[in-house]
Motif scaffolding. Sequence first.
Motif, PDB file in Angstrom:
ATOM      1  N   TYR A  87       0.164 -58.494  20.509  1.00  6.72           N
ATOM      2  CA  TYR A  87       0.201 -57.595  19.345  1.00  6.72           C
ATOM      3  C   TYR A  87       0.566 -56.172  19.776  1.00  6.72           C
ATOM      4  CZ  TYR A  87      -1.089 -55.982  14.659  1.00  6.72           C
ATOM      5  OH  TYR A  87      -1.066 -55.468  13.387  1.00  6.72           O
ATOM      6  N   SER A  88      -0.091 -55.688  20.818  1.00  4.39           N
ATOM      7  CA  SER A  88       0.158 -54.313  21.261  1.00  4.39           C
ATOM      8  C   SER A  88       1.559 -54.168  21.859  1.00  4.39           C
ATOM      9  CB  SER A  88      -0.904 -53.869  22.277  1.00  4.39           C
ATOM     10  OG  SER A  88      -0.880 -54.676  23.440  1.00  4.39           O
ATOM     11  N   ILE A  89       2.016 -55.187  22.592  1.00  4.60           N
ATOM     12  CA  ILE A  89       3.356 -55.122  23.187  1.00  4.60           C
ATOM     13  C   ILE A  89       4.426 -55.159  22.096  1.00  4.60           C
ATOM     14  CG2 ILE A  89       5.001 -56.431  24.609  1.00  4.60           C
ATOM     15  CD1 ILE A  89       2.664 -57.070  26.481  1.00  4.60           C
ATOM     16  N   THR A  90       4.154 -55.887  21.016  1.00  5.71           N
ATOM     17  CA  THR A  90       5.096 -55.903  19.898  1.00  5.71           C
ATOM     18  C   THR A  90       5.132 -54.552  19.201  1.00  5.71           C
ATOM     19  OG1 THR A  90       4.781 -58.281  19.592  1.00  5.71           O
ATOM     20  CG2 THR A  90       5.696 -57.061  17.733  1.00  5.71           C
ATOM     21  N   LEU A  91       3.980 -53.917  19.029  1.00  5.55           N
ATOM     22  CA  LEU A  91       3.969 -52.565  18.478  1.00  5.55           C
ATOM     23  C   LEU A  91       4.777 -51.614  19.359  1.00  5.55           C
ATOM     24  CD1 LEU A  91       0.243 -52.175  17.355  1.00  5.55           C
ATOM     25  CD2 LEU A  91       2.242 -52.272  15.850  1.00  5.55           C
ATOM     26  N   ARG A  92       4.642 -51.780  20.658  1.00 11.04           N
ATOM     27  CA  ARG A  92       5.409 -50.947  21.588  1.00 11.04           C
ATOM     28  C   ARG A  92       6.910 -51.158  21.391  1.00 11.04           C
ATOM     29  NH1 ARG A  92       8.577 -51.501  25.769  1.00 11.04           N
ATOM     30  NH2 ARG A  92       8.562 -49.949  27.458  1.00 11.04           N
ATOM     31  N   ALA A  93       7.328 -52.423  21.271  1.00 14.70           N
ATOM     32  CA  ALA A  93       8.750 -52.714  21.066  1.00 14.70           C
ATOM     33  C   ALA A  93       9.251 -52.106  19.762  1.00 14.70           C
ATOM     34  CB  ALA A  93       8.975 -54.224  21.068  1.00 14.70           C
ATOM     35  N   MET A  94       8.411 -52.101  18.741  1.00 16.57           N
ATOM     36  CA  MET A  94       8.787 -51.479  17.472  1.00 16.57           C
ATOM     37  C   MET A  94       8.920 -49.966  17.629  1.00 16.57           C
ATOM     38  SD  MET A  94       6.372 -53.789  14.958  1.00 16.57           S
ATOM     39  CE  MET A  94       6.907 -53.025  13.423  1.00 16.57           C
ATOM     40  N   SER A  95       8.111 -49.384  18.492  1.00 13.78           N
ATOM     41  CA  SER A  95       8.224 -47.960  18.789  1.00 13.78           C
ATOM     42  C   SER A  95       9.544 -47.661  19.483  1.00 13.78           C
ATOM     43  CB  SER A  95       7.048 -47.509  19.665  1.00 13.78           C
ATOM     44  OG  SER A  95       7.201 -46.174  20.097  1.00 13.78           O
ATOM     45  N   VAL A  96       9.925 -48.533  20.422  1.00 15.38           N
ATOM     46  CA  VAL A  96      11.208 -48.383  21.113  1.00 15.38           C
ATOM     47  C   VAL A  96      12.355 -48.383  20.105  1.00 15.38           C
ATOM     48  CG1 VAL A  96      12.822 -49.523  22.689  1.00 15.38           C
ATOM     49  CG2 VAL A  96      10.395 -49.383  23.281  1.00 15.38           C
ATOM     50  N   GLN A  97      12.324 -49.341  19.184  1.00 14.61           N
ATOM     51  CA  GLN A  97      13.402 -49.425  18.210  1.00 14.61           C
ATOM     52  C   GLN A  97      13.400 -48.217  17.267  1.00 14.61           C
ATOM     53  OE1 GLN A  97      13.345 -52.577  15.296  1.00 14.61           O
ATOM     54  NE2 GLN A  97      15.568 -52.706  15.270  1.00 14.61           N
ATOM     55  N   ALA A  98      12.214 -47.768  16.876  1.00 10.92           N
ATOM     56  CA  ALA A  98      12.141 -46.603  15.990  1.00 10.92           C
ATOM     57  C   ALA A  98      12.790 -45.379  16.637  1.00 10.92           C
ATOM     58  CB  ALA A  98      10.685 -46.314  15.634  1.00 10.92           C
ATOM     59  N   LEU A  99      12.567 -45.200  17.935  1.00  9.34           N
ATOM     60  CA  LEU A  99      13.203 -44.075  18.634  1.00  9.34           C
ATOM     61  C   LEU A  99      14.718 -44.221  18.639  1.00  9.34           C
ATOM     62  CD1 LEU A  99      11.156 -43.092  21.825  1.00  9.34           C
ATOM     63  CD2 LEU A  99      11.608 -41.728  19.789  1.00  9.34           C
ATOM     64  N   ARG A 100      15.203 -45.416  18.882  1.00  7.08           N
ATOM     65  CA  ARG A 100      16.649 -45.633  18.915  1.00  7.08           C
ATOM     66  C   ARG A 100      17.290 -45.374  17.554  1.00  7.08           C
ATOM     67  NH1 ARG A 100      16.004 -51.117  22.355  1.00  7.08           N
ATOM     68  NH2 ARG A 100      15.776 -50.160  24.424  1.00  7.08           N
ATOM     69  N   LEU A 101      16.526 -45.594  16.494  1.00  7.76           N
ATOM     70  CA  LEU A 101      17.046 -45.372  15.153  1.00  7.76           C
ATOM     71  C   LEU A 101      16.816 -43.943  14.668  1.00  7.76           C
ATOM     72  CD1 LEU A 101      15.923 -48.736  13.490  1.00  7.76           C
ATOM     73  CD2 LEU A 101      18.224 -48.109  14.252  1.00  7.76           C
ATOM     74  N   GLY A 102      16.145 -43.136  15.489  1.00  5.55           N
ATOM     75  CA  GLY A 102      15.944 -41.735  15.138  1.00  5.55           C
ATOM     76  C   GLY A 102      14.667 -41.433  14.387  1.00  5.55           C
ATOM     77  N   PHE A 103      13.749 -42.395  14.268  1.00  5.11           N
ATOM     78  CA  PHE A 103      12.488 -42.183  13.555  1.00  5.11           C
ATOM     79  C   PHE A 103      11.405 -41.803  14.560  1.00  5.11           C
ATOM     80  CE2 PHE A 103      14.773 -45.447  10.978  1.00  5.11           C
ATOM     81  CZ  PHE A 103      15.049 -44.624   9.881  1.00  5.11           C
ATOM     82  N   ARG A 104      11.392 -40.554  14.955  1.00 11.57           N
ATOM     83  CA  ARG A 104      10.532 -40.128  16.064  1.00 11.57           C
ATOM     84  C   ARG A 104       9.056 -40.115  15.700  1.00 11.57           C
ATOM     85  NH1 ARG A 104      14.279 -35.206  18.591  1.00 11.57           N
ATOM     86  NH2 ARG A 104      16.048 -36.554  19.159  1.00 11.57           N
ATOM     87  N   ALA A 105       8.721 -39.685  14.493  1.00 10.87           N
ATOM     88  CA  ALA A 105       7.314 -39.676  14.089  1.00 10.87           C
ATOM     89  C   ALA A 105       6.773 -41.099  14.024  1.00 10.87           C
ATOM     90  CB  ALA A 105       7.159 -38.977  12.743  1.00 10.87           C
ATOM     91  N   ARG A 106       7.560 -41.999  13.481  1.00  9.83           N
ATOM     92  CA  ARG A 106       7.160 -43.406  13.407  1.00  9.83           C
ATOM     93  C   ARG A 106       7.014 -43.991  14.812  1.00  9.83           C
ATOM     94  NH1 ARG A 106       4.342 -47.314  11.113  1.00  9.83           N
ATOM     95  NH2 ARG A 106       5.408 -49.325  10.993  1.00  9.83           N
ATOM     96  N   ALA A 107       7.895 -43.608  15.715  1.00 11.05           N
ATOM     97  CA  ALA A 107       7.837 -44.116  17.088  1.00 11.05           C
ATOM     98  C   ALA A 107       6.541 -43.702  17.763  1.00 11.05           C
ATOM     99  CB  ALA A 107       9.031 -43.617  17.884  1.00 11.05           C
ATOM    100  N   LEU A 108       6.151 -42.450  17.594  1.00 11.14           N
ATOM    101  CA  LEU A 108       4.907 -41.989  18.217  1.00 11.14           C
ATOM    102  C   LEU A 108       3.702 -42.677  17.592  1.00 11.14           C
ATOM    103  CD1 LEU A 108       3.438 -40.204  20.202  1.00 11.14           C
ATOM    104  CD2 LEU A 108       3.551 -38.328  18.540  1.00 11.14           C
ATOM    105  N   SER A 109       3.730 -42.843  16.270  1.00 16.06           N
ATOM    106  CA  SER A 109       2.626 -43.526  15.595  1.00 16.06           C
ATOM    107  C   SER A 109       2.475 -44.958  16.103  1.00 16.06           C
ATOM    108  CB  SER A 109       2.874 -43.525  14.082  1.00 16.06           C
ATOM    109  OG  SER A 109       1.888 -44.282  13.408  1.00 16.06           O
ATOM    110  N   LEU A 110       3.583 -45.651  16.282  1.00 15.10           N
ATOM    111  CA  LEU A 110       3.531 -47.029  16.782  1.00 15.10           C
ATOM    112  C   LEU A 110       3.076 -47.083  18.234  1.00 15.10           C
ATOM    113  CD1 LEU A 110       6.821 -48.323  15.155  1.00 15.10           C
ATOM    114  CD2 LEU A 110       4.544 -49.264  14.722  1.00 15.10           C
ATOM    115  N   ALA A 111       3.513 -46.124  19.050  1.00 11.48           N
ATOM    116  CA  ALA A 111       3.087 -46.086  20.448  1.00 11.48           C
ATOM    117  C   ALA A 111       1.586 -45.844  20.552  1.00 11.48           C
ATOM    118  CB  ALA A 111       3.858 -45.007  21.200  1.00 11.48           C
TER     119      ALA A 111
END
Length: 297
Positions: A87-111
């Motif tokens: 579960y946590s590793i999947t959240l991390r992967a979603m954070s990675v994708q959010a950064l690549r798409l330019g959603f920085r606030a979402r990326a930090l929240s997911l991390a």
Amino acid sequence: MLFAGLADRHGGAHARSALALYLADDVGRVLSRQAPPAVRSQLRSGTAQLVHVLAVMTADAGYASLSQHYFHAALSLAHDAGDRRVYSITLRAMSVQALRLGFRARALSLAEAAMNTAGPDKEPAAQAFLLNQRALARAYHRQDREARADLDTAQAQHALATGPPGPFTMYAQAGLHFQAAQTLLVLGRTHEAIHSWEISLRERTPDQRRTSALTLAALADTELGIGHLEAACQHWSTFLDLYPYLHSARAHQALVSLRQGLRAHQRQPQAAAILERARAALLPPSARPLRRGQANP
């Protein structure tokens, strides 16, 4: 894991549909059968890992929205299985994708959510995996001191970790240094980032074409950014050796970046030669000229 290895060798678009069919057909039938609770949890945990890999492959194939659907499915399966690690590793992967798409606030929240979900007793391998991503997300938010602290702790925890490298077991050295380089670059430590990417590249195995190509692209872009045209062209040349064997949207984006970055230097012979190779690489396969000395498929 077979499909993760195929994606690293050929890119996310390779064998992606095969994994989707396998999950829908064979795995779907297995999950629908009656089984003891412990067995059902194991099956759901294993399926969550496969769906996670499908999500990563789908993102690399260029289907961001569909990959989000798969990531959420992986989260649901991991939750039902009680598997905090997946579960946590999947959240991390979603954070990675959010950064690549330019959603920085979402990326930090997911991390942050990934760190919290893993719990206080997370093992060193998981710590390194999750902290490295939070470091990058924090760097993009100009939380420089916190990002550097996360980066240092991630490297210290990785040194304590044991087990085989894998997407759900332990960071490979190459991945650790690649992610660290991204953070260092955002923090303005360009030469440290280059050094970390060089270590990452040396740690790659010959069959890791996709990650090798992306590392070369990052190195080339960074070298070009500080005026090192010759070094950039050398890295782009090796990237172009690997590119014909990849089915990856990220590799294609790197090729587009190559052309954009080198256009200002097109009067230089070495840059002109790379640009010509890049132009040929963008042609349909049937129209590409054959070259000798390319990497073996």
